[in-house]
Scaffold this active site. Structure first.
Site, PDB file in Angstrom:
ATOM      1  N   THR A   1      -4.385  25.466  24.452  1.00  0.00           N
ATOM      2  CA  THR A   1      -5.362  24.984  25.435  1.00  0.00           C
ATOM      3  C   THR A   1      -4.686  24.382  26.664  1.00  0.00           C
ATOM      4  O   THR A   1      -5.007  24.731  27.805  1.00  0.00           O
ATOM      5  CB  THR A   1      -6.269  23.917  24.774  1.00  0.00           C
ATOM      6  OG1 THR A   1      -6.892  24.520  23.648  1.00  0.00           O
ATOM      7  CG2 THR A   1      -7.309  23.393  25.735  1.00  0.00           C
TER       8      THR A   1
ATOM      9  N   SER B   1      -2.922  11.140  27.574  1.00  0.00           N
ATOM     10  CA  SER B   1      -4.018  12.009  27.115  1.00  0.00           C
ATOM     11  C   SER B   1      -5.088  12.195  28.191  1.00  0.00           C
ATOM     12  O   SER B   1      -5.095  11.504  29.217  1.00  0.00           O
ATOM     13  CB  SER B   1      -4.671  11.392  25.878  1.00  0.00           C
ATOM     14  OG  SER B   1      -5.457  10.288  26.284  1.00  0.00           O
ATOM     15  N   CYS B   2      -5.997  13.087  27.920  1.00  0.00           N
ATOM     16  CA  CYS B   2      -7.092  13.354  28.855  1.00  0.00           C
ATOM     17  C   CYS B   2      -7.918  12.088  29.118  1.00  0.00           C
ATOM     18  O   CYS B   2      -8.244  11.771  30.271  1.00  0.00           O
ATOM     19  CB  CYS B   2      -7.990  14.462  28.311  1.00  0.00           C
ATOM     20  SG  CYS B   2      -8.369  14.285  26.550  1.00  0.00           S
ATOM     21  N   ASN B   3      -8.244  11.343  28.064  1.00  0.00           N
ATOM     22  CA  ASN B   3      -9.041  10.123  28.249  1.00  0.00           C
ATOM     23  C   ASN B   3      -8.260   9.055  29.009  1.00  0.00           C
ATOM     24  O   ASN B   3      -8.797   8.394  29.906  1.00  0.00           O
ATOM     25  CB  ASN B   3      -9.472   9.568  26.877  1.00  0.00           C
ATOM     26  CG  ASN B   3     -10.646  10.336  26.304  1.00  0.00           C
ATOM     27  OD1 ASN B   3     -11.659  10.505  26.976  1.00  0.00           O
ATOM     28  ND2 ASN B   3     -10.528  10.803  25.081  1.00  0.00           N
TER      29      ASN B   3
ATOM     30  N   GLY C   1      -7.684   1.961  24.379  1.00  0.00           N
ATOM     31  CA  GLY C   1      -7.318   0.840  25.264  1.00  0.00           C
ATOM     32  C   GLY C   1      -5.809   0.624  25.280  1.00  0.00           C
ATOM     33  O   GLY C   1      -5.180   0.606  26.352  1.00  0.00           O
TER      34      GLY C   1
ATOM     35  N   HIS D   1     -15.632  15.071  27.838  1.00  0.00           N
ATOM     36  CA  HIS D   1     -15.870  13.684  27.413  1.00  0.00           C
ATOM     37  C   HIS D   1     -16.724  13.001  28.485  1.00  0.00           C
ATOM     38  O   HIS D   1     -16.664  13.367  29.665  1.00  0.00           O
ATOM     39  CB  HIS D   1     -14.572  12.882  27.350  1.00  0.00           C
ATOM     40  CG  HIS D   1     -13.490  13.460  26.506  1.00  0.00           C
ATOM     41  ND1 HIS D   1     -13.633  13.740  25.165  1.00  0.00           N
ATOM     42  CD2 HIS D   1     -12.198  13.785  26.800  1.00  0.00           C
ATOM     43  CE1 HIS D   1     -12.493  14.208  24.675  1.00  0.00           C
ATOM     44  NE2 HIS D   1     -11.607  14.249  25.652  1.00  0.00           N
TER      45      HIS D   1
ATOM     46  N   GLN E   1     -11.504  17.587  29.232  1.00  0.00           N
ATOM     47  CA  GLN E   1     -10.332  17.355  28.371  1.00  0.00           C
ATOM     48  C   GLN E   1      -9.295  18.460  28.469  1.00  0.00           C
ATOM     49  O   GLN E   1      -8.102  18.220  28.309  1.00  0.00           O
ATOM     50  CB  GLN E   1     -10.786  17.174  26.920  1.00  0.00           C
ATOM     51  CG  GLN E   1     -11.183  18.455  26.166  1.00  0.00           C
ATOM     52  CD  GLN E   1     -12.573  18.977  26.503  1.00  0.00           C
ATOM     53  OE1 GLN E   1     -13.302  18.340  27.260  1.00  0.00           O
ATOM     54  NE2 GLN E   1     -12.958  20.108  25.934  1.00  0.00           N
TER      55      GLN E   1
HETATM   56  P1  NAD Z   1      -3.385  23.788  20.914  1.00  0.00           P
HETATM   57  O1  NAD Z   1      -3.426  23.786  19.436  1.00  0.00           O
HETATM   58  O2  NAD Z   1      -4.487  24.413  21.672  1.00  0.00           O
HETATM   59  O3  NAD Z   1      -2.048  24.514  21.402  1.00  0.00           O
HETATM   60  C1  NAD Z   1      -0.803  24.243  20.834  1.00  0.00           C
HETATM   61  C2  NAD Z   1       0.064  25.470  20.935  1.00  0.00           C
HETATM   62  O4  NAD Z   1       1.321  25.190  20.337  1.00  0.00           O
HETATM   63  C3  NAD Z   1      -0.502  26.676  20.206  1.00  0.00           C
HETATM   64  O5  NAD Z   1      -0.248  27.828  20.985  1.00  0.00           O
HETATM   65  C4  NAD Z   1       0.303  26.733  18.921  1.00  0.00           C
HETATM   66  O6  NAD Z   1       0.429  28.052  18.455  1.00  0.00           O
HETATM   67  C5  NAD Z   1       1.625  26.227  19.386  1.00  0.00           C
HETATM   68  N1  NAD Z   1       2.408  25.663  18.291  1.00  0.00           N
HETATM   69  C6  NAD Z   1       2.036  25.377  17.036  1.00  0.00           C
HETATM   70  N2  NAD Z   1       3.073  24.877  16.331  1.00  0.00           N
HETATM   71  C7  NAD Z   1       4.100  24.885  17.167  1.00  0.00           C
HETATM   72  C8  NAD Z   1       5.432  24.521  17.034  1.00  0.00           C
HETATM   73  N3  NAD Z   1       5.933  24.062  15.883  1.00  0.00           N
HETATM   74  N4  NAD Z   1       6.226  24.641  18.100  1.00  0.00           N
HETATM   75  C9  NAD Z   1       5.745  25.136  19.264  1.00  0.00           C
HETATM   76  N5  NAD Z   1       4.464  25.502  19.436  1.00  0.00           N
HETATM   77  C10 NAD Z   1       3.674  25.375  18.404  1.00  0.00           C
HETATM   78  O7  NAD Z   1      -3.148  22.283  21.347  1.00  0.00           O
HETATM   79  P2  NAD Z   1      -3.575  21.609  22.723  1.00  0.00           P
HETATM   80  O8  NAD Z   1      -5.007  21.226  22.643  1.00  0.00           O
HETATM   81  O9  NAD Z   1      -3.131  22.444  23.857  1.00  0.00           O
HETATM   82  O10 NAD Z   1      -2.768  20.262  22.658  1.00  0.00           O
HETATM   83  C11 NAD Z   1      -1.393  20.205  23.000  1.00  0.00           C
HETATM   84  C12 NAD Z   1      -1.025  18.753  23.297  1.00  0.00           C
HETATM   85  O11 NAD Z   1      -1.798  18.322  24.418  1.00  0.00           O
HETATM   86  C13 NAD Z   1      -1.312  17.760  22.177  1.00  0.00           C
HETATM   87  O12 NAD Z   1      -0.390  16.711  22.246  1.00  0.00           O
HETATM   88  C14 NAD Z   1      -2.684  17.238  22.541  1.00  0.00           C
HETATM   89  O13 NAD Z   1      -2.976  15.977  21.987  1.00  0.00           O
HETATM   90  C15 NAD Z   1      -2.551  17.160  24.047  1.00  0.00           C
HETATM   91  N6  NAD Z   1      -3.820  17.186  24.779  1.00  0.00           N
HETATM   92  C16 NAD Z   1      -4.836  17.994  24.374  1.00  0.00           C
HETATM   93  C17 NAD Z   1      -6.036  17.969  25.064  1.00  0.00           C
HETATM   94  C18 NAD Z   1      -7.189  18.805  24.644  1.00  0.00           C
HETATM   95  O14 NAD Z   1      -8.314  18.418  24.866  1.00  0.00           O
HETATM   96  N7  NAD Z   1      -7.011  19.949  24.067  1.00  0.00           N
HETATM   97  C19 NAD Z   1      -6.178  17.147  26.193  1.00  0.00           C
HETATM   98  C20 NAD Z   1      -5.090  16.386  26.630  1.00  0.00           C
HETATM   99  C21 NAD Z   1      -3.913  16.401  25.896  1.00  0.00           C
END
Ligand code: NAD
Length: 355
Positions: A11, A139-141, A195, A220, A302
């Protein structure tokens, strides 16, 4: 050109890859991917060299006729900066890999703050990442709250922030997330962990948050109350302050945007990639003052608000541009600002009268 490797193409990673590729001073050396799923197919179609995280899956990529450029280890070696966008917790496990190659890296908000020297928000503390090898884009929030807090604390001062975060249950591709038909106090204990996460960016800020999770994949919504140190003249003062922020959009009342569904629809109609909304969307009519208490409602997308922050964080780590230069360039290249709302502010022609 700064060569950027993106490890984890989900994502967040796929959005960051597109944003980095669009920058005139950066190029994407490749993306790290685990399995040859539809996201990998699209990455291949988009021309991103794919690096496998686990050699075991390399044959599966070839069977799906997806070229494999190498291993993630090789991607890290080729990169000036790695952006780790793997699932929460994996980034910390990957840090030794980046250290081994002496490659600066950015982590995402799912990681604990201890993963890096700095928790980064471009508006609030760009300069703090200048001498760092590792930074965590919050993070997004936390990004959404930091963007709101920064101008208020700089001008009127903040005594205390209280925010209730109504959080989306999952992203559109996350079929296993929920709730499907419920409203969850999440976490049920008060205050929530959000927080303290904001305090990783604003260590002196008094902030308490409450979290709920609801059955939507859209966005959100934050219900925010800020007790200010001094009483503003009126609500217009706050509206002008927020309107001047490059990554806050004031959603005007006339627009009929009554929720996150309409916001997303607006973004899709506007031709935004994936319907992304990189800015905080603050409902203008929600900005309310009661003495020193300010109230407002903001929506946070997000999937995308952290994307411009990652682009800026690359420049902060490499010391390549100043905060203002980087933000301006990122905003211009991505088209951040929802100009169509800003330019219409107060300039509408009364056609009924003219006719
Ligand atoms: P996601 O699951 O959509 O994507 C993660 C990617 O990493 C996938 O392509 C997965 O195949 C790959 N992956 C899995 N295991 C792996 C490994 N061992 N090494 C390398 N790649 C691997 O996750 P996301 O939602 O994109 O979240 C990624 C980070 O961003 C997290 O820390 C999350 O908390 C943060 N985040 C997410 C959001 C959200 O809303 N989705 C918002 C802000 C921050």
């Amino acid at each position: 050109m700064i060569r950027v490797g993106i490890n984890g193409y989900g994502t967040i990673g796929k959005r960051i890859a597109d944003a980095v590729r669009a920058q005139p001073d950066m190029e994407v050396c490749g993306v790290g991917k685990v399995r040859p799923d539809y996201v990998a197919v699209n990455a291949d179609e988009a021309g991103y060299p794919l690096y496998v995280i686990d050699g075991e899956y390399a044959d599966q990529f070839r069977e799906a006729a997806i070229d494999v450029a190498g291993t993630v280890d090789e991607l890290v070696a080729e990169s000036d900066v790695v952006i780790d966008a793997t699932p929460a917790g994996i980034g910390a496990e990957n840090r030794p890999l980046y250290e081994r190659h002496d490659t600066p890296a950015l982590f995402q908000g799912g990681e604990d703050a201890t993963v890096a020297e700095v928790s980064f928000n471009s508006r609030a503390n760009f300069e703090e990442a200048a001498d760092a090898d590792y930074a965590r884009v919050v993070s997004c929030n936390t990004t959404g709250l930091s963007r709101l807090v920064a101008p208020l604390s700089e001008t009127v001062g903040i005594e205390k922030v209280r925010a209730t975060l109504v959080r989306r249950g999952g992203d559109p591709d996350q079929t296993s997330r929920g709730p499907i038909n419920d409203v969850l106090p999440d976490p049920v204990s008060i205050p929530s962990h959000h927080g303290p996460d904001v305090q990783t960016v604003f260590p002196e800020l008094a902030v308490e948050t409450i979290g709920l999770t609801v059955p939507t994949t859209m966005m959100h919504v934050h219900a925010v109350n800020v007790t200010l140190e001094s009483e503003p003249d009126d609500e217009a003062e706050i509206r002008d302050l927020l309107a001047a922020e490059d990554r806050i959009v004031l959603v005007p009342g006339y627009a009929g945007i009554d929720g996150t569904g309409a916001l997303k629809d607006m973004a899709l109609d506007a031709g935004r990639p994936r319907g992304d909304i990189w800015e905080n969307a603050v409902w203008e009519e929600s900005i309310t003052l009661s003495g020193r208490d300010l109230y407002c409602l903001q929506a946070i997308h997000q999937e995308s608000d952290v994307v411009p922050e990652n682009v800026d964080a690359v420049r902060a780590l490499t010391g390549h541009l100043s905060a203002d230069e980087s933000r301006a360039l990122t905003n211009e290249v991505l088209g951040i600002g929802f100009e169509r709302f800003q330019t219409r502010r107060g300039t509408a022609v009364d056609r009924t009268a003219a006719d």
